[in-house]
Design a protein around this motif. Structure first.
Motif, mmCIF file in Angstrom:
data_model
loop_
_atom_site.group_PDB
_atom_site.id
_atom_site.type_symbol
_atom_site.label_atom_id
_atom_site.label_comp_id
_atom_site.label_asym_id
_atom_site.label_seq_id
_atom_site.Cartn_x
_atom_site.Cartn_y
_atom_site.Cartn_z
ATOM 1 N N MET A 1 56.982 42.666 34.034
ATOM 2 C CA MET A 1 57.807 43.796 33.650
ATOM 3 C C MET A 1 59.167 43.281 33.192
ATOM 4 O O MET A 1 59.783 42.454 33.842
ATOM 5 C CB MET A 1 57.971 44.741 34.838
ATOM 6 C CG MET A 1 58.798 45.950 34.517
ATOM 7 S SD MET A 1 58.756 47.081 35.915
ATOM 8 C CE MET A 1 60.490 47.369 36.085
ATOM 9 N N ASP A 2 59.656 43.785 32.081
ATOM 10 C CA ASP A 2 60.956 43.396 31.571
ATOM 11 C C ASP A 2 62.052 44.068 32.389
ATOM 12 O O ASP A 2 61.909 45.196 32.830
ATOM 13 C CB ASP A 2 61.106 43.797 30.107
ATOM 14 C CG ASP A 2 60.203 42.974 29.199
ATOM 15 O OD1 ASP A 2 59.990 41.792 29.509
ATOM 16 O OD2 ASP A 2 59.729 43.523 28.188
ATOM 17 N N ARG A 3 63.148 43.350 32.571
ATOM 18 C CA ARG A 3 64.297 43.895 33.288
ATOM 19 C C ARG A 3 65.065 44.826 32.359
ATOM 20 O O ARG A 3 65.267 44.537 31.200
ATOM 21 C CB ARG A 3 65.211 42.763 33.741
ATOM 22 C CG ARG A 3 64.538 41.703 34.586
ATOM 23 C CD ARG A 3 64.076 42.196 35.951
ATOM 24 N NE ARG A 3 65.112 42.666 36.799
ATOM 25 C CZ ARG A 3 65.826 41.922 37.628
ATOM 26 N NH1 ARG A 3 65.632 40.632 37.689
ATOM 27 N NH2 ARG A 3 66.759 42.458 38.381
ATOM 28 N N ALA A 8 71.440 51.247 29.189
ATOM 29 C CA ALA A 8 70.689 51.114 27.939
ATOM 30 C C ALA A 8 69.939 52.418 27.673
ATOM 31 O O ALA A 8 69.429 53.056 28.597
ATOM 32 C CB ALA A 8 69.700 49.952 28.029
ATOM 33 N N GLU A 9 69.911 52.824 26.438
ATOM 34 C CA GLU A 9 69.196 54.041 26.066
ATOM 35 C C GLU A 9 67.686 53.794 26.163
ATOM 36 O O GLU A 9 67.200 52.740 25.753
ATOM 37 C CB GLU A 9 69.558 54.454 24.640
ATOM 38 C CG GLU A 9 70.997 54.884 24.480
ATOM 39 C CD GLU A 9 71.321 56.126 25.286
ATOM 40 O OE1 GLU A 9 70.461 57.024 25.397
ATOM 41 O OE2 GLU A 9 72.437 56.192 25.814
ATOM 42 N N PRO A 10 66.934 54.759 26.701
ATOM 43 C CA PRO A 10 65.485 54.591 26.805
ATOM 44 C C PRO A 10 64.820 54.322 25.455
ATOM 45 O O PRO A 10 63.782 53.680 25.390
ATOM 46 C CB PRO A 10 64.998 55.914 27.390
ATOM 47 C CG PRO A 10 66.188 56.510 28.046
ATOM 48 C CD PRO A 10 67.385 56.010 27.276
ATOM 49 N N SER A 11 65.421 54.802 24.378
ATOM 50 C CA SER A 11 64.820 54.616 23.062
ATOM 51 C C SER A 11 65.144 53.254 22.444
ATOM 52 O O SER A 11 64.612 52.923 21.383
ATOM 53 C CB SER A 11 65.301 55.726 22.120
ATOM 54 O OG SER A 11 66.712 55.667 21.986
ATOM 55 N N GLU A 12 66.007 52.467 23.099
ATOM 56 C CA GLU A 12 66.325 51.147 22.559
ATOM 57 C C GLU A 12 65.072 50.297 22.501
ATOM 58 O O GLU A 12 64.258 50.314 23.425
ATOM 59 C CB GLU A 12 67.370 50.434 23.432
ATOM 60 C CG GLU A 12 68.771 50.867 23.161
ATOM 61 C CD GLU A 12 69.777 50.031 23.938
ATOM 62 O OE1 GLU A 12 69.662 48.790 23.931
ATOM 63 O OE2 GLU A 12 70.671 50.633 24.535
ATOM 64 N N ARG A 13 64.954 49.553 21.428
ATOM 65 C CA ARG A 13 63.785 48.694 21.260
ATOM 66 C C ARG A 13 63.745 47.601 22.324
ATOM 67 O O ARG A 13 62.693 47.261 22.826
ATOM 68 C CB ARG A 13 63.810 48.082 19.870
ATOM 69 C CG ARG A 13 62.490 47.501 19.441
ATOM 70 C CD ARG A 13 62.623 46.916 18.080
ATOM 71 N NE ARG A 13 63.427 45.705 18.211
ATOM 72 C CZ ARG A 13 63.139 44.548 17.649
ATOM 73 N NH1 ARG A 13 62.122 44.462 16.858
ATOM 74 N NH2 ARG A 13 63.877 43.500 17.841
ATOM 75 N N ASP A 14 64.905 47.046 22.676
ATOM 76 C CA ASP A 14 64.973 46.002 23.680
ATOM 77 C C ASP A 14 66.089 46.330 24.671
ATOM 78 O O ASP A 14 67.227 45.911 24.484
ATOM 79 C CB ASP A 14 65.231 44.644 23.021
ATOM 80 C CG ASP A 14 65.290 43.510 24.032
ATOM 81 O OD1 ASP A 14 64.938 43.723 25.209
ATOM 82 O OD2 ASP A 14 65.700 42.403 23.644
ATOM 83 N N PRO A 15 65.776 47.109 25.740
ATOM 84 C CA PRO A 15 66.802 47.492 26.705
ATOM 85 C C PRO A 15 67.091 46.416 27.745
ATOM 86 O O PRO A 15 67.738 46.669 28.745
ATOM 87 C CB PRO A 15 66.207 48.743 27.357
ATOM 88 C CG PRO A 15 64.739 48.486 27.320
ATOM 89 C CD PRO A 15 64.502 47.734 26.016
ATOM 90 N N GLY A 16 66.594 45.209 27.511
ATOM 91 C CA GLY A 16 66.759 44.123 28.465
ATOM 92 C C GLY A 16 68.046 43.355 28.289
ATOM 93 O O GLY A 16 68.867 43.666 27.425
#
Length: 89
Positions: A1-3, A8-16
């Motif tokens: 699972m990515d951190r 970060a917005e849930p719609s961000e492509r890479d919220p990590g």
């Protein structure tokens, strides 16, 4: 699972996490497992911890969750941990 990074917005492509940033891990409470970006925080603010908006805390939307350092966070440069201390309205 990515951190996931707090804020970060849930719609961000890479919220990590992003390279070159300093993070602390949030442990316990409604934000457990998230990372908090402390890049640029003055050392005293890191020592003080953070009170963060949390829709999933005891007070629902608009409530906040308090987190304090669990251990010394070397000038916020190293990854440390903030431990949940409770929710506030």
């Amino acid at each position: 699972m990515d951190r996931r990074v707090y804020g970060a917005e849930p719609s961000e492509r890479d919220p990590g996490p992003k390279p070159g940033r300093a993070y602390v891990e949030l442990v316990g409470g409604p934000l457990d497992g998230m990372l908090l970006d402390v890049t640029g925080w003055p050392p005293q603010e890191v020592v003080d911890g953070a009170v963060l908006m949390s829709e999933h805390g005891a007070f629902g939307p608009g409530g906040r969750s308090g987190y304090e350092p669990a251990e010394a966070v070397a000038g916020a440069g190293g990854v440390g941990r903030f431990v949940w201390r409770g929710d506030v309205p």
